[in-house]
Design a protein around this motif. Structure first.
Motif, PDB file in Angstrom:
ATOM      1  N   THR A   1      42.267 -60.001  55.596  1.00  0.00           N
ATOM      2  CA  THR A   1      40.893 -59.991  55.126  1.00  0.00           C
ATOM      3  C   THR A   1      39.973 -60.491  56.231  1.00  0.00           C
ATOM      4  OG1 THR A   1      40.971 -62.248  54.227  1.00  0.00           O
ATOM      5  CG2 THR A   1      41.594 -60.446  52.737  1.00  0.00           C
ATOM      6  N   ALA A   2      38.695 -60.154  56.094  1.00  0.00           N
ATOM      7  CA  ALA A   2      37.662 -60.640  57.015  1.00  0.00           C
ATOM      8  C   ALA A   2      36.487 -61.136  56.200  1.00  0.00           C
ATOM      9  CB  ALA A   2      37.215 -59.523  57.954  1.00  0.00           C
ATOM     10  N   TRP A   3      35.848 -62.196  56.680  1.00  0.00           N
ATOM     11  CA  TRP A   3      34.606 -62.651  56.059  1.00  0.00           C
ATOM     12  C   TRP A   3      33.444 -61.963  56.765  1.00  0.00           C
ATOM     13  CZ3 TRP A   3      33.527 -65.096  51.673  1.00  0.00           C
ATOM     14  CH2 TRP A   3      34.579 -65.767  51.020  1.00  0.00           C
ATOM     15  N   ILE A   4      32.699 -61.154  56.011  1.00  0.00           N
ATOM     16  CA  ILE A   4      31.566 -60.403  56.537  1.00  0.00           C
ATOM     17  C   ILE A   4      30.296 -61.169  56.185  1.00  0.00           C
ATOM     18  CG2 ILE A   4      30.401 -58.175  56.567  1.00  0.00           C
ATOM     19  CD1 ILE A   4      33.364 -58.061  57.415  1.00  0.00           C
ATOM     20  N   GLN A   5      29.515 -61.503  57.170  1.00  0.00           N
ATOM     21  CA  GLN A   5      28.317 -62.290  56.932  1.00  0.00           C
ATOM     22  C   GLN A   5      27.181 -61.440  56.355  1.00  0.00           C
ATOM     23  OE1 GLN A   5      28.658 -65.560  57.217  1.00  0.00           O
ATOM     24  NE2 GLN A   5      30.749 -65.108  57.873  1.00  0.00           N
ATOM     25  N   GLY A   6      26.299 -62.101  55.602  1.00  0.00           N
ATOM     26  CA  GLY A   6      25.243 -61.392  54.894  1.00  0.00           C
ATOM     27  C   GLY A   6      24.277 -60.652  55.785  1.00  0.00           C
ATOM     28  N   GLY A   7      24.189 -61.036  57.055  1.00  0.00           N
ATOM     29  CA  GLY A   7      23.271 -60.372  57.967  1.00  0.00           C
ATOM     30  C   GLY A   7      23.891 -59.245  58.764  1.00  0.00           C
ATOM     31  N   SER A   8      25.147 -58.926  58.533  1.00  0.00           N
ATOM     32  CA  SER A   8      25.843 -57.943  59.368  1.00  0.00           C
ATOM     33  C   SER A   8      25.506 -56.520  58.947  1.00  0.00           C
ATOM     34  CB  SER A   8      27.358 -58.153  59.286  1.00  0.00           C
ATOM     35  OG  SER A   8      28.027 -57.417  60.286  1.00  0.00           O
ATOM     36  N   THR A   9      25.281 -55.650  59.925  1.00  0.00           N
ATOM     37  CA  THR A   9      25.072 -54.232  59.667  1.00  0.00           C
ATOM     38  C   THR A   9      26.406 -53.496  59.728  1.00  0.00           C
ATOM     39  OG1 THR A   9      24.715 -53.717  61.992  1.00  0.00           O
ATOM     40  CG2 THR A   9      22.772 -54.345  60.688  1.00  0.00           C
ATOM     41  N   VAL A  10      26.389 -52.245  59.307  1.00  0.00           N
ATOM     42  CA  VAL A  10      27.607 -51.438  59.352  1.00  0.00           C
ATOM     43  C   VAL A  10      28.128 -51.339  60.778  1.00  0.00           C
ATOM     44  CG1 VAL A  10      28.498 -49.097  59.083  1.00  0.00           C
ATOM     45  CG2 VAL A  10      27.117 -50.116  57.262  1.00  0.00           C
ATOM     46  N   GLU A  11      27.250 -51.007  61.721  1.00  0.00           N
ATOM     47  CA  GLU A  11      27.710 -50.795  63.098  1.00  0.00           C
ATOM     48  C   GLU A  11      28.258 -52.080  63.708  1.00  0.00           C
ATOM     49  OE1 GLU A  11      25.829 -47.696  65.483  1.00  0.00           O
ATOM     50  OE2 GLU A  11      25.270 -49.297  66.868  1.00  0.00           O
ATOM     51  N   VAL A  12      27.599 -53.192  63.477  1.00  0.00           N
ATOM     52  CA  VAL A  12      28.080 -54.472  63.996  1.00  0.00           C
ATOM     53  C   VAL A  12      29.438 -54.809  63.395  1.00  0.00           C
ATOM     54  CG1 VAL A  12      27.671 -56.963  63.955  1.00  0.00           C
ATOM     55  CG2 VAL A  12      25.825 -55.408  64.594  1.00  0.00           C
ATOM     56  N   THR A  13      29.575 -54.610  62.089  1.00  0.00           N
ATOM     57  CA  THR A  13      30.844 -54.913  61.418  1.00  0.00           C
ATOM     58  C   THR A  13      31.975 -54.062  61.977  1.00  0.00           C
ATOM     59  OG1 THR A  13      29.709 -55.551  59.377  1.00  0.00           O
ATOM     60  CG2 THR A  13      32.031 -54.955  59.201  1.00  0.00           C
ATOM     61  N   VAL A  14      31.734 -52.754  62.085  1.00  0.00           N
ATOM     62  CA  VAL A  14      32.767 -51.856  62.601  1.00  0.00           C
ATOM     63  C   VAL A  14      33.158 -52.252  64.019  1.00  0.00           C
ATOM     64  CG1 VAL A  14      33.247 -49.479  63.304  1.00  0.00           C
ATOM     65  CG2 VAL A  14      32.146 -49.928  61.105  1.00  0.00           C
ATOM     66  N   ASP A  15      32.183 -52.512  64.862  1.00  0.00           N
ATOM     67  CA  ASP A  15      32.476 -52.830  66.261  1.00  0.00           C
ATOM     68  C   ASP A  15      33.254 -54.142  66.390  1.00  0.00           C
ATOM     69  OD1 ASP A  15      31.290 -50.555  67.172  1.00  0.00           O
ATOM     70  OD2 ASP A  15      29.426 -51.512  67.829  1.00  0.00           O
ATOM     71  N   GLU A  16      32.848 -55.168  65.647  1.00  0.00           N
ATOM     72  CA  GLU A  16      33.501 -56.460  65.795  1.00  0.00           C
ATOM     73  C   GLU A  16      34.919 -56.434  65.222  1.00  0.00           C
ATOM     74  OE1 GLU A  16      31.162 -59.766  64.604  1.00  0.00           O
ATOM     75  OE2 GLU A  16      29.540 -59.289  65.992  1.00  0.00           O
ATOM     76  N   LEU A  17      35.113 -55.740  64.117  1.00  0.00           N
ATOM     77  CA  LEU A  17      36.475 -55.623  63.590  1.00  0.00           C
ATOM     78  C   LEU A  17      37.336 -54.770  64.512  1.00  0.00           C
ATOM     79  CD1 LEU A  17      35.910 -55.181  59.744  1.00  0.00           C
ATOM     80  CD2 LEU A  17      36.722 -57.212  60.951  1.00  0.00           C
ATOM     81  N   TRP A  18      36.768 -53.703  65.031  1.00  0.00           N
ATOM     82  CA  TRP A  18      37.504 -52.820  65.943  1.00  0.00           C
ATOM     83  C   TRP A  18      38.007 -53.604  67.149  1.00  0.00           C
ATOM     84  CZ3 TRP A  18      39.144 -47.900  65.359  1.00  0.00           C
ATOM     85  CH2 TRP A  18      39.592 -47.217  66.502  1.00  0.00           C
ATOM     86  N   GLY A  19      37.163 -54.467  67.660  1.00  0.00           N
ATOM     87  CA  GLY A  19      37.558 -55.267  68.809  1.00  0.00           C
ATOM     88  C   GLY A  19      38.694 -56.223  68.513  1.00  0.00           C
ATOM     89  N   GLN A  20      38.909 -56.543  67.252  1.00  0.00           N
ATOM     90  CA  GLN A  20      40.006 -57.420  66.855  1.00  0.00           C
ATOM     91  C   GLN A  20      41.201 -56.646  66.303  1.00  0.00           C
ATOM     92  OE1 GLN A  20      38.640 -61.181  64.863  1.00  0.00           O
ATOM     93  NE2 GLN A  20      36.662 -60.141  64.848  1.00  0.00           N
ATOM     94  N   GLY A  21      41.100 -55.297  66.360  1.00  0.00           N
ATOM     95  CA  GLY A  21      42.244 -54.470  65.967  1.00  0.00           C
ATOM     96  C   GLY A  21      42.243 -54.025  64.521  1.00  0.00           C
TER      97      GLY A  21
END
Length: 452
Positions: A60-80
């Motif tokens: 699981t990941a904790w997604i912050q309330g200010g995160s956009t779709v693109e930011v979320t995808v990119d940051e998770l992608w970078g962690q695999g």
């Protein structure tokens, strides 16, 4: 323990309540329902919240309330990892997910809302709580499909999945309008022959394509192939489309995280531009009536011709999503009401589709957008509303159904939150329990009797 930003939001909510001031939380401001126009008070800007994602267990990941779709995808992608998100890069991921959340991975992992595990949120009275299947389970049910009406989510825990490093493939066609019937005919036959295993999303539109002047064009087929397979593996079902003469064809491939950008839906794309007027309506379609689609196109072309400069970026959008994992979720397990609104069959020519092939979900959306000009507003609104009426009229006997994230604001609550009587009864009861004074009433609100 509450984080500083949660304490800040609690303080804002309590201050607003104490002084009788309405409040409304927003992230990137992509909500377009007209019910928002009734708001006049304190706007709570969630975009200032941290956007970093945390992977405490790798599941699981904790997604912050200010995160956009693109930011979320990119940051998770970078962690695999990947998770379910909306298809465009600019909206806030929680705003998308609280209403259900359609996206490229839904056929494999469900809606965005199906992957929520817990919410940290602030209630209408300013109290901060954590909501899950184990704590406030009744509210957890409501948050997944009707969450905008129940609280301010500061962060959410979501399921994540190991990423695949192999590219996605896609194919783009641009056809002239005289090919609407042949193209849809081939789409009918493709569905009748069986759902392509690797087709995640089929996107079509009526739009003016840049560089082609004012010629009305059709862009009705944009498949993404999410399996780690080259486009050549799609030839058996793409071959018939090669036979229909196209103005433009384009092959492409990219890692999953870049697909929105290379297909025109990234955070810096025109559809994410601020400062324009948007008139829109949408409809879930049980049947896609080709006669209605032709009438909708004719309306589009006629109205574009009245002012081709002002309406150059108007579009009729048709999204056909893979539905397998969405359909496998118990329809009663969350407030999202439209798991049965999948594309069952096309109605021209009349063909039957077996039950095991009902694996896609069609969401249609008309967006008339232009540089702000009040003299165009009534015309554009009438155009958008008429398009919705044509969609609904093309499936007689089936009540209209509207995705809460695309709702215009004048739809009935039942047509947005579900026609089963128990759904509205349950939502109203929860509204009375958690928001008796209707503080969250600016985003396609759930009607209640106001408390005294």
């Amino acid at each position: 323990m509450a984080q500083p930003f949660e304490l800040c939001i609690q303080g804002q909510v309590r201050y607003a309540n104490k002084h009788g001031i309405p409040f409304y939380a927003v992230n990137t401001g992509h909500g377009s329902t007209t019910s928002q126009t009734r708001f006049d008070g304190i706007q709570i800007d969630l975009s200032i919240l941290p956007s970093g994602e945390n992977l405490p267990r790798g599941q699981t990941a904790w997604i912050q309330g200010g995160s956009t779709v693109e930011v979320t995808v990119d940051e998770l992608w970078g962690q695999g990892y990947v998770t379910t998100t909306g298809g465009a890069g600019c909206p806030g991921i929680l705003g998308v997910g609280l209403g259900g959340g359609h996206g490229l991975l839904q056929g494999f992992h469900g809606l965005v809302s199906d992957n929520f595990v817990a919410f940290n949120m602030v209630l209408a009275n300013g109290r901060a709580i954590t909501v899950s299947e184990s704590f406030y389970s009744d509210l957890f049910w409501a948050m997944r499909g009707a969450g905008h009406s129940f609280g301010i989510v500061t962060s959410a825990e979501m399921r994540v999945y190991p990423r695949s490093d192999r590219d996605w493939s896609f194919k783009l066609y641009i056809w002239t309008q005289d090919n609407i019937e042949p193209v849809l005919g081939e789409l009918i036959r493709m569905r009748e022959d069986g759902e392509p295993r690797d087709l995640a999303f089929n996107f079509g539109s009526y739009a003016l394509y840049p560089g082609l002047g004012t010629s009305e064009i059709r862009q009705p087929y944009l498949p993404h192939l999410p399996r780690p397979s080259p486009l050549s593996e799609a030839q058996p079902y793409l071959a018939p489309f090669y036979a229909i003469p196209a103005l433009i064809t384009q092959n492409g491939s990219a890692p999953y995280n870049l697909i929105p950008r290379v297909t025109g839906a990234g955070a810096d794309s025109p559809q994410c531009e601020r400062g324009r007027t948007y008139m829109h309506y949408s409809s879930y379609l049980q049947e896609w009536n080709v006669t209605a689609q032709r009438t909708i196109y004719n309306l589009f072309a006629e109205n574009i011709a009245t002012n081709p400069t002002a309406f150059a970026r108007a579009a009729v959008l048709m999204g056909d999503y893979k539905h397998d994992a969405v359909a496998q979720v118990d329809a009663a397990s969350s407030a999202y009401p439209w798991r049965d609104r999948r594309l069952l069959k096309y109605t021209y020519p009349p063909l039957s589709v077996s039950e095991d092939r009902k694996l896609t979900e069609n969401v249609s959306n008309v967006v008339i957008n232009y540089t702000p000009d009040p003299s165009l507003d009534d015309f554009a609104l009438t155009w958008a509303r008429r398009t919705k009426e044509l969609w609904d009229g093309g499936q007689p006997g089936i009540p209209g159904a509207y995705y809460v994230n695309y709702a215009a604001g004048d739809e009935s609550p039942e047509s947005v939150y579900g026609y089963e009587p128990w759904r509205m009864q349950r939502l109203r009861a929860l509204k009375v329990k958690y928001d008796p004074f209707g503080r969250f009433s600016y985003y396609n609100p759930i009607p209640i009797r106001r408390g005294r």
